[in-house]
Design a protein around this motif. Structure first.
Motif, PDB file in Angstrom:
ATOM      1  N   GLU A 121       0.586 -11.411 -56.544  1.00 26.06           N
ATOM      2  CA  GLU A 121       1.454 -10.372 -56.984  1.00 26.06           C
ATOM      3  C   GLU A 121       2.926 -10.636 -56.738  1.00 26.06           C
ATOM      4  O   GLU A 121       3.444 -10.240 -57.830  1.00 26.06           O
ATOM      5  CB  GLU A 121       1.315  -9.359 -55.977  1.00 26.06           C
ATOM      6  N   PHE A 128      -3.454  -4.886 -62.243  1.00 27.78           N
ATOM      7  CA  PHE A 128      -2.118  -5.153 -62.343  1.00 27.78           C
ATOM      8  C   PHE A 128      -1.523  -4.758 -63.819  1.00 27.78           C
ATOM      9  O   PHE A 128      -1.960  -5.650 -64.642  1.00 27.78           O
ATOM     10  CB  PHE A 128      -1.627  -6.462 -61.972  1.00 27.78           C
ATOM     11  N   ILE A 173       0.597  -4.980 -66.786  1.00 30.88           N
ATOM     12  CA  ILE A 173       1.661  -6.272 -67.191  1.00 30.88           C
ATOM     13  C   ILE A 173       2.014  -5.885 -68.389  1.00 30.88           C
ATOM     14  O   ILE A 173       1.451  -5.544 -69.454  1.00 30.88           O
ATOM     15  CB  ILE A 173       1.033  -7.843 -67.130  1.00 30.88           C
ATOM     16  N   LEU A 218       5.279  -7.224 -63.844  1.00 31.98           N
ATOM     17  CA  LEU A 218       4.475  -6.180 -63.169  1.00 31.98           C
ATOM     18  C   LEU A 218       4.928  -4.859 -63.220  1.00 31.98           C
ATOM     19  O   LEU A 218       6.283  -5.150 -62.854  1.00 31.98           O
ATOM     20  CB  LEU A 218       3.943  -6.894 -61.914  1.00 31.98           C
ATOM     21  N   TRP A 233       0.895  -1.881 -59.117  1.00 33.51           N
ATOM     22  CA  TRP A 233      -0.484  -2.042 -59.066  1.00 33.51           C
ATOM     23  C   TRP A 233      -1.339  -0.839 -59.079  1.00 33.51           C
ATOM     24  O   TRP A 233      -0.737   0.226 -58.473  1.00 33.51           O
ATOM     25  CB  TRP A 233      -0.609  -2.812 -57.650  1.00 33.51           C
TER      26      TRP A 233
END
Length: 376
Positions: free
Chosen positions: A107, A222, A224, A229, A232
């Motif tokens: 992450e 996630f 993108i 990012l 979440w």
């Protein structure tokens, strides 16, 4: 004369040799099977999983009594390449990167941005563009230590073979590296990187200790956008994404009446169409879905028409639930901005377009349930 003739034949035979003198045996090379990338205190941390391929080859037809040998290396550096070079210092033998089957991003590295990492991997001539890609909130080293059932090596888990499960239970689509990069690099495109985790509750080995069996599962995604990012999204928040995914093959939907679960319908290959209403900042969308399915479980008498009506409403609720979660987190879960760009809106206009619950104008769902097993 005979000596010259024999010497000539010997020289010809030497020239006809295949030229494999410098080839190495499978045990003389370290084969990397998966890599993980983390970002800690300003440094990239590289994890490399290695397996003994000669041992894997022996799995066929042989019953294993112990876990296959497995090694995980770790190194760090200011760049991905520096971390790779630092790993060579302790590798003991050359590392072959051509067998990497999966890549895990932590992450923290996703928050940092993965474009530099992806570019470094693609510039390395040994890496292929086809590994499965994942993100994780958990320890990459621990994920790399999870083996398959019956002492089989990790290549027999969803880390390396996600499609097999996705074909029978389609929920969050697995992605290969080349497609993942292609999606997030598209103008206004959002790629949903599967989030992988360790589960210790579902399975247990019935042996002397009866310890929980660690297994891998997908617990979310996630999002993108342009290599970075956003935020979440959990497995539950993404319940509606599958209905808009053209690659879904087989996915269940519950039959719920007055809050009670009374059955399951198995939906196969749903088809979704997006239509735009109005232009510019006033643009809204209509979703039209068609799907077929069969009743997998039913506890009460119901007609096909009743079931179709319930499933239609359930699918609408799923889509709205996911859309609400994405709006709250400022995520374009259905890639509607990318749809606008592909249909004539400039990138500047797309970036200024703000998604809201009003952006989803209408959802139309047509369900056809086969009558097999249904009380008509």
């Amino acid at each position: 004369m005979k000596v010259c003739h024999a010497l000539s034949i010997g020289i010809i035979l030497l020239l006809l040799l295949s030229g494999c003198w410098d080839e190495k045996e499978i045990g003389e090379v370290n084969f990397a099977t998966a890599i993980g990338i983390d970002f800690v205190d300003g440094n990239y941390v590289l994890y490399v999983q290695m397996m003994d391929f000669s041992n894997v080859a022996k799995q066929e037809g042989a019953k294993q009594s112990a876990d296959a040998p497995l090694f995980v290396g770790q190194s760090s550096g200011k760049t991905f390449n520096e971390a790779m070079n630092n790993l060579y210092k302790t590798a003991q033998a050359p590392i072959n990167w051509g067998q990497v089957g999966s890549i895990i991003y932590s992450e923290s590295v996703l928050e940092q941005g993965i474009e530099k990492v992806d570019q470094a991997i693609r510039r390395n001539g040994e890496f292929r563009y086809t590994p499965w890609v994942y993100g994780t909130k958990e320890s990459i080293k621990k994920i790399f230590s999870v083996t398959g059932f019956f002492h089989l090596p990790p290549i027999y888990t969803i880390l390396f073979q996600p499609e097999q499960i996705y074909n029978v239970y389609s929920y969050i689509e697995p992605l290969r590296m080349h497609r993942f990069i292609s999606i997030y690099n598209e103008p206004a495109g959002t790629a949903f990187l599967p989030s992988i985790s360790i589960d210790t509750n579902a399975w247990q080995e019935l042996a002397a200790k009866e310890d929980p069996k660690e297994t891998l599962r997908i617990n979310g995604s996630f999002p993108i956008d342009q290599g970075k990012l956003t935020e979440w999204m959990s497995y539950e928040e993404l319940i509606g994404l599958r209905w808009m995914d053209a690659k879904v093959k087989n996915t269940p939907v519950d039959i719920i009446v007055d809050g009670e679960h009374i059955g399951v319908v198995q939906i196969t290959s749903p088809k979704a169409t997006i239509k735009q209403v109005n232009d510019g900042e006033e643009a809204t969308f209509q979703f039209q879905l068609k799907m077929r399915g069969h009743v997998a479980d039913l506890e009460e008498k119901m007609s096909s028409e009743q079931i179709e009506k319930i499933i239609s409403q359930q699918v609408k609720d799923d889509i709205m639930q996911t859309f609400q979660a994405s709006v709250d987190k400022d995520i374009d879960v259905y890639n509607l901005k990318h749809w606008l760009f592909r249909n004539g809106m400039t990138l500047e206009e797309v970036n200024n377009y703000q998604l809201s619950m009003d952006s989803l104008n209408e959802i139309s769902v047509t369900v056809h349930v086969e009558s097999k097993g249904v009380y008509d």
